[in-house]
Design an enzyme around this catalytic site. Structure first.
Site, PDB file in Angstrom:
ATOM      1  N   CYS A  54       7.253  30.156  31.070  1.00  0.00           N
ATOM      2  CA  CYS A  54       7.691  29.836  29.701  1.00  0.00           C
ATOM      3  C   CYS A  54       9.115  29.294  29.647  1.00  0.00           C
ATOM      4  CB  CYS A  54       7.554  31.055  28.802  1.00  0.00           C
ATOM      5  SG  CYS A  54       5.839  31.584  28.652  1.00  0.00           S
TER       6      CYS A  54
ATOM      7  N   HIS B 268      11.233  29.504  22.311  1.00  0.00           N
ATOM      8  CA  HIS B 268       9.895  29.638  22.877  1.00  0.00           C
ATOM      9  C   HIS B 268       9.016  30.420  21.895  1.00  0.00           C
ATOM     10  CE1 HIS B 268       6.676  30.006  25.601  1.00  0.00           C
ATOM     11  NE2 HIS B 268       6.754  31.315  25.656  1.00  0.00           N
TER      12      HIS B 268
ATOM     13  N   ASN C 212       0.916  30.516  22.213  1.00  0.00           N
ATOM     14  CA  ASN C 212       1.918  30.294  23.271  1.00  0.00           C
ATOM     15  C   ASN C 212       1.358  29.269  24.255  1.00  0.00           C
ATOM     16  OD1 ASN C 212       3.672  30.468  25.437  1.00  0.00           O
ATOM     17  ND2 ASN C 212       3.617  32.701  25.581  1.00  0.00           N
TER      18      ASN C 212
HETATM   19  C1  LIG Z   1       0.937  41.703  23.323  1.00  0.00           C
HETATM   20  C2  LIG Z   1       1.547  42.149  22.024  1.00  0.00           C
HETATM   21  C3  LIG Z   1       1.195  41.172  20.906  1.00  0.00           C
HETATM   22  C4  LIG Z   1       0.933  43.505  21.672  1.00  0.00           C
HETATM   23  O1  LIG Z   1       1.496  43.955  20.466  1.00  0.00           O
HETATM   24  P1  LIG Z   1       2.023  45.453  20.349  1.00  0.00           P
HETATM   25  O2  LIG Z   1       2.435  45.627  18.955  1.00  0.00           O
HETATM   26  O3  LIG Z   1       3.056  45.627  21.427  1.00  0.00           O
HETATM   27  O4  LIG Z   1       0.748  46.267  20.617  1.00  0.00           O
HETATM   28  P2  LIG Z   1       0.461  47.343  21.760  1.00  0.00           P
HETATM   29  O5  LIG Z   1       0.321  46.672  23.083  1.00  0.00           O
HETATM   30  O6  LIG Z   1       1.470  48.434  21.639  1.00  0.00           O
HETATM   31  O7  LIG Z   1      -0.928  47.856  21.292  1.00  0.00           O
HETATM   32  C5  LIG Z   1      -1.114  48.543  20.034  1.00  0.00           C
HETATM   33  C6  LIG Z   1      -2.580  48.798  19.878  1.00  0.00           C
HETATM   34  O8  LIG Z   1      -3.262  47.556  19.595  1.00  0.00           O
HETATM   35  C7  LIG Z   1      -4.333  47.397  20.507  1.00  0.00           C
HETATM   36  N1  LIG Z   1      -4.509  45.984  20.776  1.00  0.00           N
HETATM   37  C8  LIG Z   1      -3.950  45.231  21.745  1.00  0.00           C
HETATM   38  N2  LIG Z   1      -4.360  43.969  21.638  1.00  0.00           N
HETATM   39  C9  LIG Z   1      -5.188  43.918  20.584  1.00  0.00           C
HETATM   40  C10 LIG Z   1      -5.920  42.892  19.980  1.00  0.00           C
HETATM   41  N3  LIG Z   1      -5.869  41.621  20.420  1.00  0.00           N
HETATM   42  N4  LIG Z   1      -6.661  43.191  18.896  1.00  0.00           N
HETATM   43  C11 LIG Z   1      -6.705  44.425  18.398  1.00  0.00           C
HETATM   44  N5  LIG Z   1      -6.045  45.457  18.953  1.00  0.00           N
HETATM   45  C12 LIG Z   1      -5.285  45.193  20.019  1.00  0.00           C
HETATM   46  C13 LIG Z   1      -3.914  48.185  21.725  1.00  0.00           C
HETATM   47  O9  LIG Z   1      -5.045  48.542  22.497  1.00  0.00           O
HETATM   48  C14 LIG Z   1      -3.234  49.375  21.107  1.00  0.00           C
HETATM   49  O10 LIG Z   1      -4.223  50.276  20.686  1.00  0.00           O
HETATM   50  P3  LIG Z   1      -3.980  51.879  20.777  1.00  0.00           P
HETATM   51  O11 LIG Z   1      -2.808  52.121  19.875  1.00  0.00           O
HETATM   52  O12 LIG Z   1      -5.261  52.431  20.299  1.00  0.00           O
HETATM   53  O13 LIG Z   1      -3.663  52.147  22.218  1.00  0.00           O
HETATM   54  C15 LIG Z   1       3.067  42.293  22.140  1.00  0.00           C
HETATM   55  O14 LIG Z   1       3.388  43.399  22.947  1.00  0.00           O
HETATM   56  C16 LIG Z   1       3.737  41.073  22.694  1.00  0.00           C
HETATM   57  O15 LIG Z   1       3.708  40.027  22.115  1.00  0.00           O
HETATM   58  N6  LIG Z   1       4.432  41.230  23.839  1.00  0.00           N
HETATM   59  C17 LIG Z   1       5.170  40.138  24.421  1.00  0.00           C
HETATM   60  C18 LIG Z   1       4.239  39.085  24.908  1.00  0.00           C
HETATM   61  C19 LIG Z   1       4.931  37.923  25.486  1.00  0.00           C
HETATM   62  O16 LIG Z   1       6.001  37.597  25.086  1.00  0.00           O
HETATM   63  N7  LIG Z   1       4.261  37.307  26.453  1.00  0.00           N
HETATM   64  C20 LIG Z   1       4.619  36.076  27.025  1.00  0.00           C
HETATM   65  C21 LIG Z   1       6.019  35.982  27.456  1.00  0.00           C
HETATM   66  S1  LIG Z   1       6.329  34.340  27.734  1.00  0.00           S
END
Ligand SMILES: CC(C)(COP(=O)(O)OP(=O)(O)OC[C@H]1O[C@@H](n2cnc3c(N)ncnc32)[C@H](O)[C@@H]1OP(=O)(O)O)[C@@H](O)C(=O)NCCC(=O)NCCS
Length: 341
Positions: free
Chosen positions: A122, A268, A298
């Site tokens: 990224c 980004h 993304n």
């Molecule tokens: C991936 C991301 C969107 C997840 O969001 P979050 O708020 O951190 O969510 P969590 O991972 O804590 O998960 C919360 C809950 O949602 C659930 N969940 C995860 N993905 C899900 C989806 N697509 N749909 C529904 N539920 C989902 C999880 O299983 C978790 O459930 P639980 O509470 O029962 O365990 C977020 O962490 C993120 O954007 N991280 C950075 C990603 C990034 O920048 N990547 C590329 C870098 S270049």
């Protein structure tokens, strides 16, 4: 080099034109919800993504790159043959080797020029802009074509265990032409780049790779061969917010400017909430931070040039503006650049 030749070198590089290409097929959150245990509401609330574009079967990142590149060259008022350095960033190359730069060079008919692949995910586009700047200012190249292109849709796992990754990504390509700045007051003022390999496994794709012997085994399933991206979402999220804020501050300090001097940030697009927190740290509202993650997700190395094109074409950045580009991604890698537009 004689003194007079050195005097003729440009003091700054600048982005002369930008263009992008996304595949026609739009995939909405509702469509993803029909194959994954997810929902439009969850995806929008947690990431800001509403839809993304996917290639149709068997289209690679090079054809997307070619279309974006030709458009950027035309917008710059140049011919393809004017390009003397080609830089390609992707984590989804068409084939394992040679890299996309060789394949794109051939499609563009640029045989003979220097063509190089950059693998910084990224942050790849910022790494390439820094390289283009060095080549332009030292006379190594006049017109650098910088292209980020990704086809994620064929490398994502459409299964519930990967839903936190799969919903975030889309396909696309963005390209810019970098050359001598038309004025010594305009162009790239500063760029900082960082990486921290200790966190490589927090966001990675483990195969195929030379760690496996044999690299490809006869009885492997497609999942063994290609693997699926792995991500510790919360960990990546926290680091992204902190590092992007830090590197923007670092860039401002380097040129003796303040947050108030920035006219537009082109960040980004990994998660809208990451960018909202960075904006909050800067004290910025929506008018000074561009986002388009709602429509594309993304697109990794393609993200910044796609967003830059849209923001520029919409007249939201103008000559004389201080424009900040900032990225964070796998590696970890991150950085920020400031341009006087
Ligand atoms: C991936 C991301 C969107 C997840 O969001 P979050 O708020 O951190 O969510 P969590 O991972 O804590 O998960 C919360 C809950 O949602 C659930 N969940 C995860 N993905 C899900 C989806 N697509 N749909 C529904 N539920 C989902 C999880 O299983 C978790 O459930 P639980 O509470 O029962 O365990 C977020 O962490 C993120 O954007 N991280 C950075 C990603 C990034 O920048 N990547 C590329 C870098 S270049």
């Amino acid at each position: 080099m004689s003194e007079s030749a050195a005097d003729r070198l440009p003091s700054k590089s600048h982005i002369l034109a930008a263009a992008f290409e996304v595949p026609r097929t739009v995939v909405t959150n509702d469509e993803l919800s029909s194959v994954l245990d997810t929902s439009d509401e969850w995806i929008q609330q947690r990431s800001g993504v509403k839809e993304r574009h996917y290639v149709d079967d068997a289209e690679g990142s090079v054809p997307l790159a070619e279309r974006a590149a030709r458009r950027a060259i035309e917008k710059a008022g140049l011919q393809v043959g004017d390009i003397d350095l080609l830089l390609c960033g992707t984590l989804s190359p068409d084939i394992d080797f040679p890299g996309n730069s060789a394949l794109l060079q051939d499609r563009l008919g640029l045989g003979g020029c220097l063509a190089l692949d950059v693998r910084n995910q990224c942050s790849g586009f910022l790494y390439m802009l820094a390289m283009a700047d060095q080549y332009v200012r030292t006379g190594g190249a006049k017109h650098v074509l910088v292209v980020g292109s990704e086809v994620h849709s064929s490398g994502l796992e459409f299964a519930d265990r990967s839903r936190h990754v799969t919903v975030l990504f889309g396909d696309g390509a963005g390209a810019v032409v970098v050359g001598a700045s038309p004025s010594p007051d305009r162009g790239l003022l500063t760029v900082n780049l960082h990486s921290e390999g200790a966190f490589a496994e927090k966001l990675c794709l483990l195969g195929p790779g030379s760690l496996h012997k044999p690299r490809l085994a006869k009885d492997w399933t497609p999942a063994d061969i290609y693997g699926w991206p792995q991500m510790d979402g919360r960990f990546v999220f926290r680091h992204a917010v902190t590092r992007m804020g830090e590197c923007i501050d670092e860039a401002l300090t380097a040129i003796g400017a303040t947050k108030d001097d920035i006219a537009m940030v082109i960040p980004h697009q990994a998660n809208l909430r990451i960018n909202q927190l960075v904006a909050m740290g800067l004290g910025f509202g929506d008018e000074r931070m561009a986002n388009n993650i709602d429509r594309y997700g993304n697109t990794t190395a393609a993200t910044i040039p796609i967003l830059l094109t849209e923001t520029w074409d919409a007249g939201r950045i103008r000559e004389g503006d201080l424009v900040c580009l900032a990225a964070f991604g796998a590696g970890f890698t991150w950085g920020a650049a400031l341009y006087r537009w």
